[in-house]
Each structure stands twice: as structure tokens, then as C-alpha cells.
Enzyme design. Structure first.
Site, short mmCIF file in Angstrom:
data_model
loop_
_atom_site.label_atom_id
_atom_site.label_comp_id
_atom_site.label_asym_id
_atom_site.label_seq_id
_atom_site.Cartn_x
_atom_site.Cartn_y
_atom_site.Cartn_z
N TYR A 97 0.79 -1.23 0.00
CA TYR A 97 0.00 0.00 0.00
C TYR A 97 0.82 1.28 0.00
O TYR A 97 0.44 2.27 -0.65
CB TYR A 97 -0.99 -0.01 1.16
CG TYR A 97 -2.24 -0.81 0.86
CD1 TYR A 97 -3.38 -0.20 0.34
CD2 TYR A 97 -2.29 -2.19 1.07
CE1 TYR A 97 -4.52 -0.92 0.05
CE2 TYR A 97 -3.42 -2.93 0.78
CZ TYR A 97 -4.53 -2.30 0.26
OH TYR A 97 -5.67 -3.02 -0.04
N GLU A 139 -9.26 -7.38 3.93
CA GLU A 139 -8.45 -8.41 3.26
C GLU A 139 -7.87 -9.40 4.26
O GLU A 139 -7.81 -10.60 3.99
CB GLU A 139 -7.36 -7.73 2.44
CG GLU A 139 -7.91 -7.05 1.19
CD GLU A 139 -7.05 -5.92 0.67
OE1 GLU A 139 -5.84 -5.86 1.04
OE2 GLU A 139 -7.56 -5.07 -0.09
#
Length: 406
Positions: A97, A139
Site C-alpha cells: 500500500y 483483506e
């Protein structure tokens, strides 16, 4: 966990909506240019969607949707779930990320220039990490849930091709079994598998293929159509044989049968969009459901339509009513199977509305233009959104589909 977005940040994000409408695609194109300069990140993406521009378009739409709904993020639950499932299939991890954050903020500054004030960049940094934390948390839930289930796993798992067969001249099915001989995770009918493919002269490639076998089988089956110029599909068709090993992620996806739904079912597909639906019909056949099932499929011809014998068998047993539309056959012959009707031409919104079942749940899968026409027709008839479900193929770059499903 990021702190909730404050009112000032949300106001700034909303104020950037006009700029996103005008320059969103330029921003996401620049973002991917920066992101894909890192080999470890580049290998996570389906590069064909970069070459045809689909991935930047899809992300631009998602960013715009996020900005427009910044004061009502609950409306984006469906979009967030789809993204999380896609990320799990591709094995996106928390450490990936920060690369995206750096590339996105850098792209905003590059494209907007002096208009990208420190305040705007700070607001978008906060907004990005707020959403990123939601995705990372969801997730993790999916990863942990899959791994804890019988036959489940995390990361990539080696599968051997036990069998391959030609369904049509353009579609090949592959039966996959775990190379380690272990148990097989029971997928939800309609989900897909993600693959890490090592294609000679093209390197590492990521692809998703719907599971066309019913849940509970001792293998997964994928049915792949050869795409013109398709790197992965051409390699699978021409080079991959029985006994070969492929790296596969745990089944993923939010397009699957609703077990709590007892409505009649209408499956509405075109082209290779039939693959997840074949899995769904297989599950319903196994359960000996009393739900009325109507299968509607569009293709160029009968010869290019996969799984016709299976549909015929279900129709003969009075479990399915089927309508096949063949766009390149002037007067398609009836195959004589009770409950199966063939038509010349394409499935049209007008025909769909003439046969509308207001009590049914519609599952739709096919090319974006086909899905858009079908979804718009059903919505124009005031069918509740809860009775319209559809799968995104490719990168989901159609604005009307993405925003209406958010």
C-alpha cells in the site's frame, strides 16, 4: 488504524471532484506509470489492462466514486468488497500500500501542478490511508477465513492440470488438482481463481478465470476463451498441457449465489460470461432445488457455445428452461430438447422486458456493453437492485456499471 476523516478533509476531497472529472484518467495513468516502475509491484498487475488503458480507467472511476461519496462511505460497501476480493486473489499485502500512496500523491501533484496545494495533497493522503486501512482490515479477514477453512490456503499453491478438453474452437477447459494431494477448498459458485503465470518471453502475468465446475468437486475447472492478441489465453491454449503446474490463489470474488434467496433464478450471459453461471447451475442441480431456473445465453453460433450438452441435460430433466440467441445464424435450428428454444440475433432489452419475471433474481455476466444494456433494462422496469447481480470481467472500466454497483 487511521483516524476518521475530519470535516475539513472531507470538504477538500469534495472540492476536488471537478478536477477528478477533468483529469482523473491523466492522474491514474501517471500513477500507474510511476507504480509499475517497481518490478515487485509491476508483477502484481494484469499488464494487458495497462496496454489497453482499462486499468487506469477503472481506477479513475473508483477514485471519483470515493470522492463523490466521501460523506456517505457506507454507499461504497459493494465496491470496497469487490476490491478486497480482487486484492486477495492477487495476494496484495499491507506492505504494497505505501507504494500506491506515493505513486498516487505524486501523480496528483504532477498532473495538477500548482493547483495541487499542500492542503489538497494532505487531504488526499489522509483519504487514501483511511480507505487503505479499511481494505487491509477486510483483506486480512478474507485471508484468515480462507486459510482456516478445510482445504484453504494463503498465497500461491501449486496445482497440476489433470485434464484439458476443447469445449469449442475458442474455449478450452482445464481441470486443476492440488499438487500436494491435499484437500480442496469448497468455493462459492460464481467465484474465480487468480493465477501467477510465467509466460515465456512475457514474464510474470496475473490473470483471473472464473471457476466453471460446481462446488464440492475433487478439482477446479476453468474454461478459457482465446483472446485475440491475448498473452495468457494464447499461451494456455497453445502451450499448457496435462501434467503442467500452475500457481493458484484461493478462490475469491463477491459474485456468487445467495444461499438465503429462494427466488426463481434467471441466468443472463453472453460469450464466455457463462463460466461462473455454469458453476451456479451445477450447484443448484446438486441440491435438487425447487427454484425455477431460466438460462438465457447469447453467442455468435451454436458451435461457439460451450456446455450446450450440459444445459440440454438439465432441460431434459425439467430443471432448467433455456433460451439461446445466436447472432450469426439467420435461422438457428431447434435442437429438439424440450425446454430449449433458439433464436436468431442478439438478446435485446425489449425481449428481456417481454419475458421479465419480477419475482426472480437475475445473475448477469458478459461483456460490459451487454451487462450495461441488461442492467439498464431491468432497472427501467423498476426491478429492485437486490434482484440484479452481475460480475465484472476485465478491469470493470464501464462507468455506469461501476457506479451503479457501488
Amino acid at each position: 488504524m487511521s483516524a476518521p476523516l475530519d470535516e475539513n478533509t472531507r470538504s477538500i476531497i469534495l472540492a476536488t471532484v471537478p478536477a477528478l472529472k477533468a483529469h482523473g484518467l491523466a492522474i491514474t495513468t501517471e500513477m500507474y506509470k510511476r507504480l509499475l516502475a517497481t518490478p515487485a509491484i509491476r508483477d502484481l498487475f494484469n499488464l494487458s489492462h495497462q496496454q489497453d488503458g482499462e486499468q487506469p480507467k477503472a481506477l479513475a472511476l473508483a477514485v471519483l466514486c470515493y470522492a463523490e461519496h466521501i460523506n456517505d462511505l457506507g454507499a461504497l460497501g459493494g465496491m470496497v468488497e469487490r476490491i478486497a476480493e480482487k486484492h486477495v486473489g492477487l495476494n496484495i499485502l499491507p506492505e504494497h500500500y505505501p507504494y500506491v500512496a506515493t505513486a498516487l500523491l505524486g501523480a496528483i501533484g504532477h498532473v495538477l501542478g500548482d493547483a495541487a496545494t499542500p492542503e489538497i495533497l494532505d487531504a488526499w493522503g489522509k483519504a487514501y490511508w483511511f480507505l487503505a486501512d479499511i481494505l487491509i482490515g477486510r483483506e486480512k479477514q478474507i485471508y484468515d477465513g480462507n486459510e482456516s477453512m478445510p482445504g484453504g490456503w494463503k498465497g500461491w499453491r501449486a496445482f497440476r492440470i489433470r485434464a484439458r478438453r476443447n469445449e469449442t474452437a475458442t474455449i478450452v477447459s482445464f481441470d486443476l488438482v492440488p499438487e500436494d494431494g491435499g484437500a480442496l477448498f469448497r468455493h462459492k459458485a460464481g467465484q474465480y481463481l487468480s493465477f501467477k503465470l510465467d509466460v515465456p518471453e512475457h514474464g510474470s502475468q496475473r490473470r483471473n478465470y472464473s471457476i466453471s465446475s460446481a462446488p464440492g468437486a475433487d478439482h477446479y475447472r476453468i474454461s478459457v476463451r482465446r483472446q485475440d492478441g491475448g498473452v495468457a489465453s494464447t499461451w494456455l491454449h497453445d502451450s499448457v498441457k496435462e501434467g503442467d503446474i500452475l500457481q493458484v490463489a484461493n478462490p475469491a470474488g463477491d459474485f456468487f449465489l445467495n444461499d438465503a434467496d429462494s427466488n426463481p433464478v434467471v441466468f443472463l450471459t453472453a460469450g464466455v460470461g457463462l463460466t461462473p453461471v455454469i458453476s451456479m447451475m451445477g450447484e443448484l442441480a446438486q441440491t435438487r432445488t425447487n427454484r425455477h431456473i431460466h438460462y438465457i445465453h447469447g453467442a455468435e453460433s451454436r458451435a461457439l457455445t460451450a456446455f450446450v450438452p450440459q444445459i440440454d441435460d438439465l432441460a431434459k430433466s425439467d430443471r432448467v428452461k433455456a433460451d439461446f440467441f445466436y447472432s450469426k445464424e439467420q435461422a438457428p435450428a431447434q435442437d429438439g430438447t424440450p425446454g430449449v428454444t433458439t433464436h436468431a440475433g442478439r438478446i435485446t432489452p425489449a425481449w428481456l422486458l417481454q419475458t421479465l419475471d419480477r419475482t426472480a433474481t437475475y445473475y448477469i455476466c458478459g461483456p460490459d456493453s451487454f451487462m450495461r444494456d441488461m442492467v439498464e433494462a431491468l432497472k427501467s422496469a423498476k426491478l429492485p437492485a437486490t434482484q440484479i447481480r452481475y460480475e465484472f470481467f476485465g478491469s470493470a472500466a464501464d462507468p455506469e456499471l461501476v457506479l451503479s454497483a457501488a
